[in-house]
Design an enzyme around this catalytic site. Structure first.
Site, short mmCIF file in Angstrom:
data_model
loop_
_atom_site.label_atom_id
_atom_site.label_comp_id
_atom_site.label_asym_id
_atom_site.label_seq_id
_atom_site.Cartn_x
_atom_site.Cartn_y
_atom_site.Cartn_z
N HIS A 17 0.84 -1.21 0.00
CA HIS A 17 0.00 0.00 0.00
C HIS A 17 0.87 1.26 0.00
O HIS A 17 0.62 2.20 -0.74
CB HIS A 17 -0.88 0.06 1.26
CG HIS A 17 -1.95 -0.98 1.35
ND1 HIS A 17 -2.10 -1.80 2.45
CD2 HIS A 17 -2.95 -1.33 0.49
CE1 HIS A 17 -3.14 -2.60 2.26
NE2 HIS A 17 -3.66 -2.33 1.07
N LYS A 41 -18.23 -6.81 8.52
CA LYS A 41 -17.02 -7.60 8.27
C LYS A 41 -16.15 -7.64 9.52
O LYS A 41 -15.90 -6.61 10.14
CB LYS A 41 -16.24 -6.98 7.10
CG LYS A 41 -15.29 -7.94 6.45
CD LYS A 41 -14.74 -7.34 5.17
CE LYS A 41 -13.43 -7.98 4.80
NZ LYS A 41 -12.78 -7.30 3.69
N ARG A 94 -1.79 -6.02 -8.53
CA ARG A 94 -0.58 -6.82 -8.37
C ARG A 94 -0.42 -7.83 -9.49
O ARG A 94 0.66 -8.04 -10.01
CB ARG A 94 -0.62 -7.55 -7.02
CG ARG A 94 -0.51 -6.62 -5.84
CD ARG A 94 -1.01 -7.28 -4.59
NE ARG A 94 -2.43 -7.59 -4.72
CZ ARG A 94 -3.23 -7.92 -3.72
NH1 ARG A 94 -2.74 -8.03 -2.51
NH2 ARG A 94 -4.51 -8.18 -3.93
N SER A 132 -3.07 -7.81 2.61
CA SER A 132 -3.40 -7.74 4.05
C SER A 132 -3.88 -9.11 4.54
O SER A 132 -3.58 -9.54 5.65
CB SER A 132 -4.50 -6.71 4.29
OG SER A 132 -4.08 -5.44 3.89
O1 PNS Z 1 -8.77 -3.06 -0.12
P1 PNS Z 1 -10.11 -3.62 -0.53
O2 PNS Z 1 -10.79 -4.23 0.66
O3 PNS Z 1 -9.99 -4.54 -1.70
O4 PNS Z 1 -11.01 -2.36 -0.99
C1 PNS Z 1 -12.25 -2.54 -1.57
C2 PNS Z 1 -13.01 -1.19 -1.70
C3 PNS Z 1 -13.06 -0.47 -0.38
C4 PNS Z 1 -12.30 -0.33 -2.72
C5 PNS Z 1 -14.43 -1.52 -2.22
O5 PNS Z 1 -15.00 -2.52 -1.44
C6 PNS Z 1 -15.35 -0.31 -2.22
O6 PNS Z 1 -15.17 0.62 -2.97
N1 PNS Z 1 -16.37 -0.33 -1.33
C7 PNS Z 1 -17.29 0.76 -1.16
C8 PNS Z 1 -18.69 0.39 -1.59
C9 PNS Z 1 -18.87 0.65 -3.07
O7 PNS Z 1 -18.71 1.74 -3.57
N2 PNS Z 1 -19.24 -0.43 -3.79
C10 PNS Z 1 -19.39 -0.41 -5.22
C11 PNS Z 1 -18.04 -0.60 -5.89
S1 PNS Z 1 -18.25 -0.89 -7.59
#
Ligand code: PNS
Length: 164
Positions: A17, A41, A94, A132
């Site tokens: 990150h 979660k 990645r 993570s």
């Molecule tokens: O590091 P992560 O957990 O892979 O991040 C995922 C994240 C936070 C980017 C994604 O879950 C997100 O944007 N969640 C917010 C809800 C949202 O907007 N959902 C629609 C996405 S298309």
């Protein structure tokens, strides 16, 4: 003013990150590192713990003139990005396996909010397998995390287990 949101769970923040944030600093004037609040979660660290660690480890980043902020958000990412007047969402990719999911999210986000671009960035190869999720698994099974997460994160993970 080019402002980006770098969203994620950051549970915990890894060196991968930080590598993306450092690279993002070459492209943006400001990056808001936004932690998703996901009440259902189960997480290792609380939002406050993640915020505190992120703020601390960001001090060691080569940021040039880029302003770095840490925040958290709930609900739709694009709504949050609009509220923050951001132009872009940064996501780290990645491997090809990340790409399919990230592409889906990027296209959905674009449909919801065409004014915001998603920028995919590649971390250094040495972090290309760091996540993570794996960091937590390796830690919980007694593996060494040197070089994968900042020393502060390792320390906090040990404290967390000791205080349980
Ligand atoms: O590091 P992560 O957990 O892979 O991040 C995922 C994240 C936070 C980017 C994604 O879950 C997100 O944007 N969640 C917010 C809800 C949202 O907007 N959902 C629609 C996405 S298309």
């Amino acid at each position: 003013m080019r402002r980006a949101i770098y969203p994620g769970s950051f549970d915990p923040v890894t060196n991968g990150h930080l590598d993306i944030i450092e690279r993002g600093c070459k492209l943006f004037d400001e990056i808001i590192i936004a932690i998703l609040v996901h009440p259902e979660k189960k997480s290792f660290f609380t939002i406050d713990e993640r915020r505190e660690m992120l703020a601390e480890v960001l001090n060691d980043i080569k940021r040039g003139d880029c302003v770095l902020r840490v925040d958290d958000f709930q609900g739709l990412l694009v709504q949050y990005a609009v509220a923050k007047q951001a132009n872009a969402i940064v996501r780290g990719i990645r491997a090809i396996s990340d790409y399919e999911y990230e592409l889906q999210m990027a296209l959905m986000n674009r449909r919801l909010e065409p004014g915001i671009e998603t920028v995919f960035m590649m971390p250094a190869e040495k972090y290309s397998y760091v996540s993570s999720r794996l960091v937590k698994e390796v830690f919980q099974l007694g593996g060494i995390l040197d070089g994968l997460v900042p020393a502060l994160v390792q320390k906090r993970m040990k404290e967390k287990i000791t205080n349980r």
